[in-house]
Scaffold this active site. Sequence first.
Site, PDB file in Angstrom:
ATOM      1  N   GLY A   1       0.782  -1.235   0.000  1.00 21.57           N
ATOM      2  CA  GLY A   1       0.000   0.000   0.000  1.00 21.57           C
ATOM      3  C   GLY A   1       0.810   1.280   0.000  1.00 21.57           C
ATOM      4  O   GLY A   1       0.385   2.287   0.558  1.00 21.57           O
TER       5      GLY A   1
ATOM      6  N   LEU B   1     -10.705  -9.182 -12.197  1.00 21.94           N
ATOM      7  CA  LEU B   1     -12.104  -8.850 -11.925  1.00 21.94           C
ATOM      8  C   LEU B   1     -13.028  -9.379 -13.020  1.00 21.94           C
ATOM      9  O   LEU B   1     -12.645  -9.429 -14.195  1.00 21.94           O
ATOM     10  CB  LEU B   1     -12.235  -7.331 -11.796  1.00 21.94           C
ATOM     11  CG  LEU B   1     -11.409  -6.748 -10.640  1.00 21.94           C
ATOM     12  CD1 LEU B   1     -11.198  -5.256 -10.810  1.00 21.94           C
ATOM     13  CD2 LEU B   1     -12.069  -7.063  -9.306  1.00 21.94           C
TER      14      LEU B   1
ATOM     15  N   SER C   1       1.646   2.991 -16.183  1.00 21.62           N
ATOM     16  CA  SER C   1       0.455   3.494 -16.868  1.00 21.62           C
ATOM     17  C   SER C   1      -0.705   3.529 -15.889  1.00 21.62           C
ATOM     18  O   SER C   1      -0.867   2.608 -15.093  1.00 21.62           O
ATOM     19  CB  SER C   1       0.063   2.551 -18.020  1.00 21.62           C
ATOM     20  OG  SER C   1       1.141   2.333 -18.888  1.00 21.62           O
TER      21      SER C   1
ATOM     22  N   GLU D   1       5.221   6.422  -9.636  1.00 23.22           N
ATOM     23  CA  GLU D   1       3.823   6.082  -9.331  1.00 23.22           C
ATOM     24  C   GLU D   1       3.278   7.012  -8.260  1.00 23.22           C
ATOM     25  O   GLU D   1       2.140   7.476  -8.329  1.00 23.22           O
ATOM     26  CB  GLU D   1       3.714   4.635  -8.829  1.00 23.22           C
ATOM     27  CG  GLU D   1       3.920   3.607  -9.909  1.00 23.22           C
ATOM     28  CD  GLU D   1       3.642   2.172  -9.458  1.00 23.22           C
ATOM     29  OE1 GLU D   1       3.510   1.311 -10.322  1.00 23.22           O
ATOM     30  OE2 GLU D   1       3.560   1.912  -8.239  1.00 23.22           O
TER      31      GLU D   1
ATOM     32  N   MET E   1      -4.487  -7.376  -6.332  1.00 21.47           N
ATOM     33  CA  MET E   1      -3.998  -8.483  -7.160  1.00 21.47           C
ATOM     34  C   MET E   1      -5.095  -9.513  -7.460  1.00 21.47           C
ATOM     35  O   MET E   1      -4.936 -10.704  -7.208  1.00 21.47           O
ATOM     36  CB  MET E   1      -2.815  -9.163  -6.458  1.00 21.47           C
ATOM     37  CG  MET E   1      -1.670  -8.230  -6.145  1.00 21.47           C
ATOM     38  SD  MET E   1      -1.028  -7.398  -7.601  1.00 21.47           S
ATOM     39  CE  MET E   1      -0.075  -8.732  -8.291  1.00 21.47           C
TER      40      MET E   1
ATOM     41  N   ASN F   1      -6.829   1.974 -12.597  1.00 20.94           N
ATOM     42  CA  ASN F   1      -5.787   1.056 -12.117  1.00 20.94           C
ATOM     43  C   ASN F   1      -4.423   1.655 -12.437  1.00 20.94           C
ATOM     44  O   ASN F   1      -4.280   2.416 -13.393  1.00 20.94           O
ATOM     45  CB  ASN F   1      -5.936  -0.293 -12.837  1.00 20.94           C
ATOM     46  CG  ASN F   1      -4.913  -1.317 -12.374  1.00 20.94           C
ATOM     47  OD1 ASN F   1      -4.599  -1.414 -11.185  1.00 20.94           O
ATOM     48  ND2 ASN F   1      -4.361  -2.081 -13.313  1.00 20.94           N
TER      49      ASN F   1
ATOM     50  N   GLU G   1     -11.079  -6.040 -20.295  1.00 22.70           N
ATOM     51  CA  GLU G   1      -9.802  -6.585 -20.776  1.00 22.70           C
ATOM     52  C   GLU G   1      -8.690  -6.328 -19.756  1.00 22.70           C
ATOM     53  O   GLU G   1      -8.465  -5.168 -19.383  1.00 22.70           O
ATOM     54  CB  GLU G   1      -9.465  -5.881 -22.090  1.00 22.70           C
ATOM     55  CG  GLU G   1      -8.479  -6.627 -22.952  1.00 22.70           C
ATOM     56  CD  GLU G   1      -8.036  -5.723 -24.104  1.00 22.70           C
ATOM     57  OE1 GLU G   1      -6.892  -5.847 -24.521  1.00 22.70           O
ATOM     58  OE2 GLU G   1      -8.853  -4.879 -24.544  1.00 22.70           O
TER      59      GLU G   1
HETATM   60  C1  GRF Z   1       2.514  -1.045  -7.876  1.00 22.18           C
HETATM   61  O1  GRF Z   1       3.739  -1.208  -8.499  1.00 22.18           O
HETATM   62  C2  GRF Z   1       1.408  -0.967  -8.902  1.00 22.18           C
HETATM   63  O2  GRF Z   1       1.828  -0.502 -10.142  1.00 22.18           O
HETATM   64  C3  GRF Z   1       0.984  -2.405  -9.042  1.00 22.18           C
HETATM   65  O3  GRF Z   1       1.134  -2.961  -7.755  1.00 22.18           O
HETATM   66  C4  GRF Z   1       2.127  -2.246  -7.025  1.00 22.18           C
HETATM   67  C5  GRF Z   1       1.522  -1.872  -5.703  1.00 22.18           C
HETATM   68  O4  GRF Z   1       2.466  -1.354  -4.816  1.00 22.18           O
HETATM   69  N1  GRF Z   1      -0.358  -2.496  -9.575  1.00 22.18           N
HETATM   70  P1  GRF Z   1       1.996  -0.754  -3.428  1.00 22.18           P
HETATM   71  O5  GRF Z   1       1.207  -1.843  -2.700  1.00 22.18           O
HETATM   72  O6  GRF Z   1       1.169   0.453  -3.678  1.00 22.18           O
HETATM   73  O7  GRF Z   1       3.261  -0.441  -2.697  1.00 22.18           O
END
Ligand code: GRF
Length: 221
Positions: A15, A96, A139, A177, A93, A110, A146
């Site tokens: 998280g 869906l 992204s 991110e 993870m 996402n 999809e």
């Molecule tokens: C991130 O790298 C995101 O792109 C992917 O899962 C990871 C989650 O990391 N979908 P965190 O749990 O927010 O540290």
Amino acid sequence: MKQPIRIAVLISGNGSNLQTIIDHQKQHSHEYEIALVVSNKADAYGLIRAEKAHIPTEIIEHSKFEHRKAFDYALQMAIDSKQIDLVVLAGFMRILTPAFTQHFLGKMINIHPSLLPKYTGLNTHQRALEAGDTEHGLSIHFVTPELDGGPVILQATVPITENDTKESLKEKVHQKEHLAYPLVIQWFAQNKLQLKNNQVWFQQTVLSKPQQLHHLNDQDI
Ligand code: GRF
């Protein structure tokens, strides 16, 4: 003043993205509020982050459901009971069902650690390294049925250098991110973003290609 939109953040693990959204919301935004954090794993560290920030949490463990449909339905009920305007997948993870993605179409985003359409699915950092790519990234996209295939809103790139390992690359992508996700949530809250006919609209104009984090002006950030 406009009421803040209500977002739900769905997680499965650490998280760190959730944390940056919490921090951004506290420091910079009265345009959204985090009304719910849901995890499909009881031991996700993100749940502790949410509790520390006094955000309501729910644990809905997929392993307790007989099939995917039943799990997704329970998830949908939990989200709908909180009058959520935007569902934010942040390291959630689970694949869906089409019924779930349809229910939240245009209202669910996402973050994926690759420059889509490259490397949908797992192990993206390793795959970018093995392919000999010179750049990698992330992204943020609207979620459609999809897998990792919905229209992309924003991308950010990082260079791949000779010494990079999958761990160093993951770290570089994570840093970007953390800048990018709160920004996109803020755009949605400001009504700047829409999904129409499977295309992203940004400020009433269709995006012919994703926004690039490094191209943005101060007023967009
Ligand atoms: C991130 O790298 C995101 O792109 C992917 O899962 C990871 C989650 O990391 N979908 P965190 O749990 O927010 O540290």
